[in-house]
Enzyme design. Structure first.
Site, mmCIF file in Angstrom:
data_model
loop_
_atom_site.group_PDB
_atom_site.id
_atom_site.type_symbol
_atom_site.label_atom_id
_atom_site.label_comp_id
_atom_site.label_asym_id
_atom_site.label_seq_id
_atom_site.Cartn_x
_atom_site.Cartn_y
_atom_site.Cartn_z
ATOM 1 N N TYR A 124 -17.126 24.370 -13.326
ATOM 2 C CA TYR A 124 -16.070 24.556 -14.360
ATOM 3 C C TYR A 124 -17.141 23.347 -15.508
ATOM 4 O O TYR A 124 -16.667 21.857 -15.450
ATOM 5 C CB TYR A 124 -14.991 24.609 -14.867
ATOM 6 C CG TYR A 124 -14.520 25.645 -13.901
ATOM 7 C CD1 TYR A 124 -14.812 27.048 -14.824
ATOM 8 C CD2 TYR A 124 -14.178 26.264 -12.513
ATOM 9 C CE1 TYR A 124 -14.207 28.580 -14.434
ATOM 10 C CE2 TYR A 124 -14.026 27.431 -12.174
ATOM 11 C CZ TYR A 124 -13.802 28.584 -12.979
ATOM 12 O OH TYR A 124 -13.263 29.975 -12.496
ATOM 13 N N ARG A 142 -12.902 34.893 -10.746
ATOM 14 C CA ARG A 142 -11.993 35.556 -12.382
ATOM 15 C C ARG A 142 -12.173 34.440 -13.153
ATOM 16 O O ARG A 142 -11.298 33.821 -12.700
ATOM 17 C CB ARG A 142 -11.310 36.549 -12.084
ATOM 18 C CG ARG A 142 -10.887 37.370 -11.217
ATOM 19 C CD ARG A 142 -9.525 38.440 -10.564
ATOM 20 N NE ARG A 142 -10.274 38.945 -9.580
ATOM 21 C CZ ARG A 142 -9.187 39.427 -8.179
ATOM 22 N NH1 ARG A 142 -8.012 39.441 -9.021
ATOM 23 N NH2 ARG A 142 -9.495 40.598 -7.950
ATOM 24 N N ASP A 176 -10.173 33.729 -16.691
ATOM 25 C CA ASP A 176 -9.316 34.061 -17.272
ATOM 26 C C ASP A 176 -9.689 34.589 -19.343
ATOM 27 O O ASP A 176 -10.614 34.496 -19.467
ATOM 28 C CB ASP A 176 -7.687 33.471 -17.885
ATOM 29 C CG ASP A 176 -7.210 32.962 -16.645
ATOM 30 O OD1 ASP A 176 -7.336 33.931 -15.788
ATOM 31 O OD2 ASP A 176 -6.750 31.336 -16.119
ATOM 32 N N ARG A 200 -7.173 24.263 -16.677
ATOM 33 C CA ARG A 200 -6.883 24.266 -17.692
ATOM 34 C C ARG A 200 -5.091 23.163 -17.749
ATOM 35 O O ARG A 200 -5.771 22.508 -18.068
ATOM 36 C CB ARG A 200 -6.335 25.171 -18.300
ATOM 37 C CG ARG A 200 -7.799 26.125 -18.621
ATOM 38 C CD ARG A 200 -6.954 27.584 -19.134
ATOM 39 N NE ARG A 200 -6.236 27.653 -20.009
ATOM 40 C CZ ARG A 200 -5.083 29.363 -19.955
ATOM 41 N NH1 ARG A 200 -5.976 29.755 -19.346
ATOM 42 N NH2 ARG A 200 -4.774 29.043 -21.021
#
Length: 269
Positions: free
Chosen positions: A109, A49, A51, A196
């Protein structure tokens, strides 16, 4: 029949991946399009998932259907019904034993950070931004402390629902091209906001608020309150999901985020 789709999307105008009552998510848009092609209600399962505001270059989903359709219908047909900022890149039929999330062995990522004194306009929503100059070498040294199997509680969101904070980062590299920094992270899985939060801490080191060794101290503390604030979602891209070769999950061609940041975006190593 179980179908696998590979997607890309710009998450700027969505409330994240997961379905919401308001219908504002990427999952909502995809399920509506796939259901119309299948002519039955479809629920899709994702590899991970993302964000609100986070993008994907290589998101993998699967769904089950009784509908007999040519593979092209799951690509061109679905794309004809999707918003312009979501696209199916490819599709394949797979075994019922395959699971987009649980069969994955690695996620990748990328974070794109623009380092200049003024905020961006052309790249607004697609890159992170930091105004003060950053030291690449110090961020690289700090990043090395995170490689391996660790308790990443210090980089975990308070609302994270993962049963364990233990994760294994296999790759964390930072390159600089002009005013852009590209952070490349690969792990068996990531905690909520983990990438993040790592970027935020690396920026703290890059602007010399803390020395590189602070990253090791922070990791060992397992305490989120000692870390930097969660960094902007704008520059974050899910760039790959790796599976064992036996699943024969399709790969996509190399696709740069921006012309001056060419880097392979597929799930091959």
């Amino acid at each position: 029949m179980r179908i696998v789709l590979v997607l890309e999307y710009d998450g700027s105008h969505y409330c994240g991946w997961q379905s919401q009552p308001e219908g504002c998510s990427i999952q909502d848009a995809l399920e509506a399009a796939v259901s119309r092609i299948a002519q039955e209600k479809i629920r899709v399962i994702t590899a991970g998932r993302t964000d609100t505001g986070v993008h994907a270059l290589f998101q993998v989903v699967h769904f089950d259907t009784q509908a007999q359709r040519p593979i092209t219908a799951w690509v061109r047909g679905v794309n004809a019904l999707l918003p312009a900022d979501i696209a199916v890149l490819c599709a394949t039929e797979t075994s019922d034993q395959f699971h987009a999330r649980y069969s994955a062995v690695e996620r990748r990522y990328l974070y794109v950070l623009l380092n200049q004194s003024v905020r961006p306009a052309i790249h607004h929503g697609r890159v992170g931004w930091y105004h003060s100059s950053l030291e690449l070498e110090k961020m690289q040294i700090a990043a090395n402390y995170l490689i391996g199997r660790h308790d990443f509680s210090a980089f975990r969101a308070a609302e994270c629902q993962a049963k364990s904070p233990i994760r294994t980062i296999t790759h964390l590299n930072i390159i600089q091209q002009g005013n852009f920094f590209l952070f490349d992270l690969r792990a068996n899985a990531f905690l909520h906001h983990m990438v993040r939060n790592i970027i935020g801490c690396l920026v703290y080191v890059g602007k010399e608020k803390y020395p590189p060794g602070w990253m090791h101290e922070l990791l060992s503390s397992c305490n989120r309150t000692y870390a930097a604030p969660t960094f902007s979602p704008a520059g974050l891209y899910l760039a790959g999901v790796k599976y064992d070769s036996g699943w024969s999950i399709p790969e996509i061609a190399e696709t740069p985020i921006f012309p001056d940041l060419s880097m392979p975006m597929n799930n091959s190593r």
